[in-house]
Design a protein around this motif. Structure first.
Motif, PDB file in Angstrom:
ATOM      1  N   PHE A 125       0.821  -1.221   0.000  1.00 32.52           N
ATOM      2  CA  PHE A 125       0.000   0.000   0.000  1.00 32.52           C
ATOM      3  C   PHE A 125       0.848   1.262   0.000  1.00 32.52           C
ATOM      4  O   PHE A 125       0.334   2.374   0.021  1.00 32.52           O
ATOM      5  CB  PHE A 125      -0.908   0.010   1.247  1.00 32.52           C
ATOM      6  N   CYS A 126       2.170   1.099   0.007  1.00 33.50           N
ATOM      7  CA  CYS A 126       3.067   2.227   0.284  1.00 33.50           C
ATOM      8  C   CYS A 126       3.766   2.711  -0.982  1.00 33.50           C
ATOM      9  O   CYS A 126       4.241   1.906  -1.785  1.00 33.50           O
ATOM     10  CB  CYS A 126       4.107   1.808   1.321  1.00 33.50           C
ATOM     11  N   MET A 163       9.608   8.337  10.317  1.00 36.59           N
ATOM     12  CA  MET A 163       8.430   7.694   9.757  1.00 36.59           C
ATOM     13  C   MET A 163       8.240   8.093   8.312  1.00 36.59           C
ATOM     14  O   MET A 163       7.158   7.955   7.755  1.00 36.59           O
ATOM     15  CB  MET A 163       7.196   8.178  10.537  1.00 36.59           C
ATOM     16  N   GLY A 164       9.301   8.615   7.720  1.00 35.64           N
ATOM     17  CA  GLY A 164       9.216   9.000   6.318  1.00 35.64           C
ATOM     18  C   GLY A 164       9.585   7.805   5.448  1.00 35.64           C
ATOM     19  O   GLY A 164       9.259   6.663   5.774  1.00 35.64           O
ATOM     20  N   GLY A 166      11.606   4.804   3.904  1.00 34.71           N
ATOM     21  CA  GLY A 166      12.627   3.874   4.385  1.00 34.71           C
ATOM     22  C   GLY A 166      12.232   3.133   5.641  1.00 34.71           C
ATOM     23  O   GLY A 166      11.258   3.487   6.317  1.00 34.71           O
ATOM     24  N   GLU A 167      12.974   2.081   5.939  1.00 40.48           N
ATOM     25  CA  GLU A 167      12.743   1.276   7.136  1.00 40.48           C
ATOM     26  C   GLU A 167      13.927   1.501   8.077  1.00 40.48           C
ATOM     27  O   GLU A 167      15.042   1.032   7.805  1.00 40.48           O
ATOM     28  CB  GLU A 167      12.612  -0.205   6.747  1.00 40.48           C
ATOM     29  N   SER A 198       9.617   4.399  13.815  1.00 43.80           N
ATOM     30  CA  SER A 198       8.542   3.512  13.360  1.00 43.80           C
ATOM     31  C   SER A 198       9.122   2.382  12.513  1.00 43.80           C
ATOM     32  O   SER A 198       9.887   2.620  11.582  1.00 43.80           O
ATOM     33  CB  SER A 198       7.542   4.322  12.523  1.00 43.80           C
ATOM     34  N   THR A 199       8.784   1.153  12.865  1.00 41.07           N
ATOM     35  CA  THR A 199       9.293  -0.002  12.117  1.00 41.07           C
ATOM     36  C   THR A 199       8.156  -0.846  11.562  1.00 41.07           C
ATOM     37  O   THR A 199       7.084  -0.914  12.155  1.00 41.07           O
ATOM     38  CB  THR A 199      10.204  -0.891  12.992  1.00 41.07           C
ATOM     39  N   CYS A 200       8.430  -1.509  10.447  1.00 39.89           N
ATOM     40  CA  CYS A 200       7.438  -2.420   9.885  1.00 39.89           C
ATOM     41  C   CYS A 200       7.476  -3.761  10.627  1.00 39.89           C
ATOM     42  O   CYS A 200       6.670  -4.648  10.350  1.00 39.89           O
ATOM     43  CB  CYS A 200       7.674  -2.613   8.395  1.00 39.89           C
ATOM     44  N   SER A 221       4.332  -0.786  12.781  1.00 37.59           N
ATOM     45  CA  SER A 221       3.287  -0.812  11.750  1.00 37.59           C
ATOM     46  C   SER A 221       2.686  -2.202  11.708  1.00 37.59           C
ATOM     47  O   SER A 221       3.329  -3.157  11.294  1.00 37.59           O
ATOM     48  CB  SER A 221       3.906  -0.459  10.393  1.00 37.59           C
ATOM     49  N   HIS A 223      -1.064  -3.000  10.928  1.00 34.83           N
ATOM     50  CA  HIS A 223      -1.926  -3.005   9.738  1.00 34.83           C
ATOM     51  C   HIS A 223      -2.723  -4.285   9.512  1.00 34.83           C
ATOM     52  O   HIS A 223      -3.255  -4.485   8.407  1.00 34.83           O
ATOM     53  CB  HIS A 223      -1.129  -2.688   8.466  1.00 34.83           C
ATOM     54  N   LEU A 296      -6.225   5.140   5.250  1.00 39.73           N
ATOM     55  CA  LEU A 296      -5.220   4.941   4.205  1.00 39.73           C
ATOM     56  C   LEU A 296      -5.136   6.159   3.296  1.00 39.73           C
ATOM     57  O   LEU A 296      -6.135   6.715   2.887  1.00 39.73           O
ATOM     58  CB  LEU A 296      -5.575   3.722   3.349  1.00 39.73           C
ATOM     59  N   ASN A 297      -3.903   6.568   3.020  1.00 44.55           N
ATOM     60  CA  ASN A 297      -3.671   7.577   2.002  1.00 44.55           C
ATOM     61  C   ASN A 297      -3.630   6.868   0.664  1.00 44.55           C
ATOM     62  O   ASN A 297      -2.725   6.064   0.429  1.00 44.55           O
ATOM     63  CB  ASN A 297      -2.297   8.211   2.233  1.00 44.55           C
ATOM     64  N   VAL A 299      -2.736   5.869  -2.884  1.00 45.34           N
ATOM     65  CA  VAL A 299      -1.525   6.104  -3.660  1.00 45.34           C
ATOM     66  C   VAL A 299      -1.840   5.781  -5.114  1.00 45.34           C
ATOM     67  O   VAL A 299      -2.389   4.712  -5.401  1.00 45.34           O
ATOM     68  CB  VAL A 299      -0.398   5.175  -3.143  1.00 45.34           C
TER      69      VAL A 299
HETATM   70  N1  SAH Z   1       9.198   1.684   7.462  1.00 51.98           N
HETATM   71  C1  SAH Z   1       8.634   2.211   8.651  1.00 51.98           C
HETATM   72  C2  SAH Z   1       8.448   3.722   8.652  1.00 51.98           C
HETATM   73  C3  SAH Z   1       7.983   4.395   7.398  1.00 51.98           C
HETATM   74  S1  SAH Z   1       6.285   4.350   6.954  1.00 51.98           S
HETATM   75  C4  SAH Z   1       7.341   1.507   8.987  1.00 51.98           C
HETATM   76  O1  SAH Z   1       6.906   0.687   8.213  1.00 51.98           O
HETATM   77  O2  SAH Z   1       6.800   1.756  10.057  1.00 51.98           O
HETATM   78  C5  SAH Z   1       5.383   5.233   8.168  1.00 51.98           C
HETATM   79  C6  SAH Z   1       3.982   4.689   8.357  1.00 51.98           C
HETATM   80  O3  SAH Z   1       3.138   5.001   7.242  1.00 51.98           O
HETATM   81  C7  SAH Z   1       3.943   3.185   8.477  1.00 51.98           C
HETATM   82  O4  SAH Z   1       3.045   2.814   9.474  1.00 51.98           O
HETATM   83  C8  SAH Z   1       3.448   2.768   7.111  1.00 51.98           C
HETATM   84  O5  SAH Z   1       2.925   1.472   7.108  1.00 51.98           O
HETATM   85  C9  SAH Z   1       2.441   3.838   6.844  1.00 51.98           C
HETATM   86  N2  SAH Z   1       2.021   3.963   5.468  1.00 51.98           N
HETATM   87  C10 SAH Z   1       2.702   3.674   4.343  1.00 51.98           C
HETATM   88  N3  SAH Z   1       1.963   3.926   3.258  1.00 51.98           N
HETATM   89  C11 SAH Z   1       0.775   4.385   3.704  1.00 51.98           C
HETATM   90  C12 SAH Z   1      -0.408   4.825   3.066  1.00 51.98           C
HETATM   91  N4  SAH Z   1      -0.516   4.828   1.753  1.00 51.98           N
HETATM   92  N5  SAH Z   1      -1.432   5.248   3.849  1.00 51.98           N
HETATM   93  C13 SAH Z   1      -1.316   5.252   5.191  1.00 51.98           C
HETATM   94  N6  SAH Z   1      -0.233   4.856   5.858  1.00 51.98           N
HETATM   95  C14 SAH Z   1       0.814   4.428   5.119  1.00 51.98           C
END
Ligand code: SAH
Length: 346
Positions: A125-126, A163-164, A166-167, A198-200, A221, A223, A296-297, A299
């Motif tokens: 979703f990212c 939280m931008g 990258g992991e 923030s980590t996945c 994260s 989800h 959800l944003n 994309v």
């Molecule tokens: N890699 C790290 C940090 C970056 S993402 C992580 O996974 O936590 C920051 C957050 O935004 C994470 O919770 C990620 O799952 C979420 N995210 C990514 N794409 C998104 C989307 N399209 N809509 C909402 N949240 C999203």
């Protein structure tokens, strides 16, 4: 690092105060100059020439030896008319581009920074992961994201969230360098309690993080309420299953006594049903957590739709009834491309 080789370009923001002292001594200068320079860097100096109390000869020497101040340039910016959220597309010297977002909250100003150029985690979703990972950022480059934002906006920054793009736990050592740098009392001096990573869900790193940085906040994260759903959207769930992740998170709260935040992006017909909420509530019952529900944003290029308003509130209500602390994240900057990775792709 070979500091006599002037063909190298070395980002001086990567240096700790101790490292800088060593460098300054090796140049035959007085040690206290290092503290002066370190202070200037934290105050946002973008060139050595701004360091007015540092002798010109030393400033030139540093430049000639290949040192530079690695703040990224702002190449594109979106400012939200509604709430002042500012999203910057940054470019580093080598052309690598990442995003950073400045947000105003009632409790202060916050910046969301990137830890890698792109990402290789593959969450479906990212936007950040669509082209894979180009490279890691260094700790000094992450610091540069913060310093540039302060300089660019003229605002203070009280909270940093990684939280931008990258992991962070796929680039652990540099993220650790960043935390130590920005926390340094002779530098930016940001309290570790005002930093969130923030980590996945890279399980082995969660324990290491708890031991290294028990005061830094951790967000995970999630989800999904189970492996089945989680594996559909997050490939990392195939490497570390739900139970292993939950065990690591419990260990984290045992070691740090800190409340863990679970991020849960609500995706229509994927993870947003009442059953999903019940199952999640069962998983989290009775421990120190906080659930952040994120609409959800959407994309472009991805099929997922954001959950409907009423399923979002129904989801929240179910968690609340089970005694779980939950908030629906305020969507800041919804009039700009707030989902990270979207600006870079344009
Ligand atoms: N890699 C790290 C940090 C970056 S993402 C992580 O996974 O936590 C920051 C957050 O935004 C994470 O919770 C990620 O799952 C979420 N995210 C990514 N794409 C998104 C989307 N399209 N809509 C909402 N949240 C999203």
């Amino acid at each position: 690092m070979d500091n006599t080789n002037n063909t190298h370009n070395i980002n001086i923001l990567d240096f700790s105060l101790a490292g800088l002292e060593e460098l300054i001594l090796s140049l035959g200068e007085k040690k206290f100059r290092a503290k002066q320079i370190f202070g200037w860097l934290a105050k946002g100096a973008a060139s050595f020439d701004e360091m007015s109390n540092v002798p010109a000869a030393l400033r030139h020497r540093l430049e000639e030896s290949g040192y530079y101040i690695g703040q990224p340039e702002v190449v594109l910016e979106q400012v939200s008319a509604s709430d002042g959220t500012r999203k910057c597309l940054y470019e580093f010297r080598d052309g690598a581009r990442v995003e950073s977002v400045f947000m105003k909250y009632s409790y202060g100003n916050s910046i969301c920074i990137s830890s890698q150029v792109g990402c290789r985690m593959g969450c479906t979703f990212c936007a950040s992961t669509m082209d894979g990972k180009a490279r890691d950022l260094t700790g000094g480059e992450m610091l540069g994201e913060v310093l540039r934002m302060v300089r660019h906006t003229g605002e203070n920054i009280n909270h940093v969230v990684i939280m931008g793009m990258g992991e962070p736990f796929d680039n652990y050592d540099e993220v650790a360098r960043f935390i130590r740098l920005i926390n340094s009392p002779d530098g930016f001096s940001l309290s570790q309690r005002n930093i969130t990573v923030s980590t996945c869900g890279i399980v082995p790193m969660i324990r290491r993080f708890a031991e290294d940085f028990p005061q830094v906040n951790l967000a995970v994260s999630l989800h999904a309420p189970n492996d089945n759903i989680r594996r559909r959207t997050m490939p990392v769930a195939k490497a570390y299953d739900y139970d292993a992740l939950m065990r690591a998170c419990r260990e984290y709260t045992d070691i740090t006594h800190r409340r863990i935040t679970f991020e849960y992006a609500l995706i229509r017909n994927v993870n947003d049903s009442k059953d999903n909420a019940e199952e999640l509530a069962g998983r989290l019952k009775g421990w120190l957590t906080h659930v952040n529900l994120i609409p959800l944003n959407e994309v472009s290029g991805r099929d997922y739709k954001t959950a409907e308003g009423r399923s979002i509130t129904a989801f929240r209500d179910i968690l609340e009834k089970k005694g779980i602390a939950v908030t629906i994240r305020r969507t800041l900057g919804s009039d700009i491309d707030a989902a990270c990775g979207q600006l870079r792709r344009r």
